[in-house]
Motif scaffolding. Sequence first.
Motif, PDB file in Angstrom:
ATOM      1  N   ILE A  74       0.857  -1.240   0.046  1.00 35.62           N
ATOM      2  CA  ILE A  74      -0.101   0.061  -0.023  1.00 35.62           C
ATOM      3  C   ILE A  74       0.969   1.066  -0.057  1.00 35.62           C
ATOM      4  CG2 ILE A  74      -1.830   1.181   1.292  1.00 35.62           C
ATOM      5  CD1 ILE A  74      -2.547  -1.263   2.699  1.00 35.62           C
ATOM      6  N   ARG A  75       2.010   1.221   0.753  1.00 33.06           N
ATOM      7  CA  ARG A  75       2.875   2.267   0.827  1.00 33.06           C
ATOM      8  C   ARG A  75       3.373   3.329  -0.299  1.00 33.06           C
ATOM      9  NH1 ARG A  75       8.496   0.569   2.977  1.00 33.06           N
ATOM     10  NH2 ARG A  75       8.303  -0.635   1.048  1.00 33.06           N
ATOM     11  N   ASP A  76       3.372   2.478  -1.358  1.00 27.92           N
ATOM     12  CA  ASP A  76       4.043   3.285  -2.717  1.00 27.92           C
ATOM     13  C   ASP A  76       2.840   4.072  -3.229  1.00 27.92           C
ATOM     14  OD1 ASP A  76       6.345   2.027  -2.063  1.00 27.92           O
ATOM     15  OD2 ASP A  76       5.742   0.267  -3.375  1.00 27.92           O
ATOM     16  N   ARG A  77       1.388   3.648  -2.812  1.00 28.29           N
ATOM     17  CA  ARG A  77       0.280   4.127  -3.430  1.00 28.29           C
ATOM     18  C   ARG A  77      -0.341   5.404  -2.615  1.00 28.29           C
ATOM     19  NH1 ARG A  77      -3.691   0.678  -3.374  1.00 28.29           N
ATOM     20  NH2 ARG A  77      -2.569  -1.180  -2.597  1.00 28.29           N
ATOM     21  N   VAL A  78       0.187   5.573  -1.356  1.00 28.17           N
ATOM     22  CA  VAL A  78      -0.343   6.523  -0.527  1.00 28.17           C
ATOM     23  C   VAL A  78       0.699   7.843  -0.052  1.00 28.17           C
ATOM     24  CG1 VAL A  78      -1.990   4.912   0.372  1.00 28.17           C
ATOM     25  CG2 VAL A  78       0.065   5.422   1.649  1.00 28.17           C
ATOM     26  N   PRO A  79       0.288   8.907   0.304  1.00 30.40           N
ATOM     27  CA  PRO A  79       1.280   9.710   0.612  1.00 30.40           C
ATOM     28  C   PRO A  79       2.258   9.434   1.711  1.00 30.40           C
ATOM     29  CG  PRO A  79      -1.003  10.548   0.487  1.00 30.40           C
ATOM     30  CD  PRO A  79      -1.174   9.517   0.594  1.00 30.40           C
ATOM     31  N   GLU A  80       3.452   9.893   1.586  1.00 30.36           N
ATOM     32  CA  GLU A  80       4.390   9.508   2.808  1.00 30.36           C
ATOM     33  C   GLU A  80       3.734   9.914   4.062  1.00 30.36           C
ATOM     34  OE1 GLU A  80       8.232   9.786   1.210  1.00 30.36           O
ATOM     35  OE2 GLU A  80       8.901  10.167   3.244  1.00 30.36           O
ATOM     36  N   GLY A  81       3.879   9.263   5.250  1.00 30.32           N
ATOM     37  CA  GLY A  81       3.379   9.763   6.656  1.00 30.32           C
ATOM     38  C   GLY A  81       1.898   9.487   6.846  1.00 30.32           C
ATOM     39  N   THR A  82       1.355   8.734   5.798  1.00 28.57           N
ATOM     40  CA  THR A  82       0.040   8.303   6.004  1.00 28.57           C
ATOM     41  C   THR A  82      -0.037   7.436   7.378  1.00 28.57           C
ATOM     42  OG1 THR A  82      -0.454   8.000   3.454  1.00 28.57           O
ATOM     43  CG2 THR A  82      -1.856   6.871   5.023  1.00 28.57           C
ATOM     44  N   ARG A  83      -1.092   7.713   7.974  1.00 25.85           N
ATOM     45  CA  ARG A  83      -1.227   7.191   9.437  1.00 25.85           C
ATOM     46  C   ARG A  83      -1.688   5.529   9.392  1.00 25.85           C
ATOM     47  NH1 ARG A  83      -4.582  11.831  12.661  1.00 25.85           N
ATOM     48  NH2 ARG A  83      -4.109  10.510  14.578  1.00 25.85           N
ATOM     49  N   VAL A  84      -0.999   4.994  10.092  1.00 23.98           N
ATOM     50  CA  VAL A  84      -1.399   3.468  10.247  1.00 23.98           C
ATOM     51  C   VAL A  84      -2.074   3.433  11.875  1.00 23.98           C
ATOM     52  CG1 VAL A  84      -0.515   0.984  10.152  1.00 23.98           C
ATOM     53  CG2 VAL A  84       0.409   2.817   8.736  1.00 23.98           C
ATOM     54  N   LEU A  85      -3.415   2.715  11.802  1.00 23.24           N
ATOM     55  CA  LEU A  85      -4.019   2.744  13.027  1.00 23.24           C
ATOM     56  C   LEU A  85      -4.119   1.330  13.296  1.00 23.24           C
ATOM     57  CD1 LEU A  85      -7.082   4.919  12.245  1.00 23.24           C
ATOM     58  CD2 LEU A  85      -4.759   5.610  12.858  1.00 23.24           C
ATOM     59  N   HIS A  86      -3.408   0.707  14.422  1.00 25.81           N
ATOM     60  CA  HIS A  86      -3.623  -0.533  15.044  1.00 25.81           C
ATOM     61  C   HIS A  86      -4.667  -0.474  15.880  1.00 25.81           C
ATOM     62  CE1 HIS A  86      -1.852  -3.941  17.768  1.00 25.81           C
ATOM     63  NE2 HIS A  86      -2.628  -4.495  16.709  1.00 25.81           N
ATOM     64  N   MET A  87      -5.845  -1.576  15.495  1.00 29.52           N
ATOM     65  CA  MET A  87      -6.686  -1.732  16.636  1.00 29.52           C
ATOM     66  C   MET A  87      -6.521  -2.641  17.928  1.00 29.52           C
ATOM     67  SD  MET A  87      -8.367   0.291  14.545  1.00 29.52           S
ATOM     68  CE  MET A  87      -9.646   0.443  15.936  1.00 29.52           C
ATOM     69  N   THR A  88      -6.318  -2.091  18.837  1.00 29.66           N
ATOM     70  CA  THR A  88      -5.983  -2.943  19.876  1.00 29.66           C
ATOM     71  C   THR A  88      -6.473  -2.525  21.210  1.00 29.66           C
ATOM     72  OG1 THR A  88      -3.985  -3.454  21.273  1.00 29.66           O
ATOM     73  CG2 THR A  88      -3.701  -1.512  19.890  1.00 29.66           C
ATOM     74  N   PRO A  89      -6.814  -3.410  22.247  1.00 25.99           N
ATOM     75  CA  PRO A  89      -7.200  -2.672  23.568  1.00 25.99           C
ATOM     76  C   PRO A  89      -6.022  -1.881  24.183  1.00 25.99           C
ATOM     77  CG  PRO A  89      -7.470  -4.991  23.458  1.00 25.99           C
ATOM     78  CD  PRO A  89      -6.721  -4.691  22.317  1.00 25.99           C
ATOM     79  N   GLN A  90      -4.907  -2.091  23.872  1.00 29.42           N
ATOM     80  CA  GLN A  90      -3.742  -1.201  24.458  1.00 29.42           C
ATOM     81  C   GLN A  90      -3.802   0.091  23.811  1.00 29.42           C
ATOM     82  OE1 GLN A  90      -1.872  -4.724  23.486  1.00 29.42           O
ATOM     83  NE2 GLN A  90      -3.208  -4.803  25.290  1.00 29.42           N
ATOM     84  N   GLY A  91      -4.615   0.773  23.077  1.00 28.27           N
ATOM     85  CA  GLY A  91      -4.672   1.880  22.409  1.00 28.27           C
ATOM     86  C   GLY A  91      -5.361   2.852  23.352  1.00 28.27           C
ATOM     87  N   ARG A  92      -5.370   4.073  22.731  1.00 23.92           N
ATOM     88  CA  ARG A  92      -6.096   5.158  23.290  1.00 23.92           C
ATOM     89  C   ARG A  92      -7.432   4.735  22.626  1.00 23.92           C
ATOM     90  NH1 ARG A  92      -6.458  11.160  21.831  1.00 23.92           N
ATOM     91  NH2 ARG A  92      -5.483  10.828  19.900  1.00 23.92           N
ATOM     92  N   THR A  93      -8.542   5.169  24.035  1.00 22.10           N
ATOM     93  CA  THR A  93     -10.038   4.996  23.575  1.00 22.10           C
ATOM     94  C   THR A  93     -10.422   5.943  22.611  1.00 22.10           C
ATOM     95  OG1 THR A  93     -10.061   4.055  25.804  1.00 22.10           O
ATOM     96  CG2 THR A  93     -11.945   4.624  24.715  1.00 22.10           C
TER      97      THR A  93
END
Length: 255
Positions: A74-93
Amino acid sequence: MYFHVLTLFPDMITQGVHTSILARAMERGLISLEAVNIRDYTLNKHGRVDDYPYGGGAGMLMQAQPIYDAWASIRDRVPEGTRVLHMTPQGRTFDQKMAQELAQEEHLILLCGHYEGIDERVLEEIVTDEISVGDYVLTGGELPAMIVIDAVSRMIPGVLSNTESPETDSFMNGLLEYPQYSRPEEWHGKKVPPILLSGDHAKVDAWRLEQSLERTRQRRPELYEAYMLEHPPKPPKRRRRRHTGSGAEEAREDV
Ligand code: 4GS
């Protein structure tokens, strides 16, 4: 807006988003969704994407390599610095404010875990945000990803029609929604509050705000406290004092 989802269950994502309001938004070209199957990127000849955790313990972990290569596709088809969200109970609510903030992005990549978790090293390399949808454990990150896609999409201009306007939603003003009523005027012996039939818009607005405040105070005291700090009740108007002595003295009294 472009959503790219890294998942072992791409059908779950595409099926879930291809209905109702989000389907309409996709047809209108307001949002676009791509589900990338992580399994397509494994180099293992048996198609395996999981392995045992070093140090022992229950369950399996998703390995770093297939996730990294799926992201690289995907990286080569999106702007540099595109955010990657990891869905996890350890994350911010996740909350409405985050939904509004994420709706400003042009591309989002969402990573859905499965099994007991993901090899930490790939998370360190590609993830920019860890997001939880709540304090409970699910079997996979697909439902959380769909929650984020849904909440973010409806903040994008044009996704909702005027009659579905987000301005009056719960949380848009930091308060819970007031109770609502539609026809008939009486149902199971219960009448619609008469003020709503009065045609007096100022009175209706005042009633709704009062209801929102009372509901929020009872059900979500922490939201109520935050709202009251943002919207302090106006102090009662003081009677104007007669002019006495110097202006400086007068000014100091008002501080
Ligand atoms: C959540 C959650 C979650 C955790 C994924 C166990 C599979 C699972 N993700 N908010 N491994 N709550 N993920 O439960 O986001």
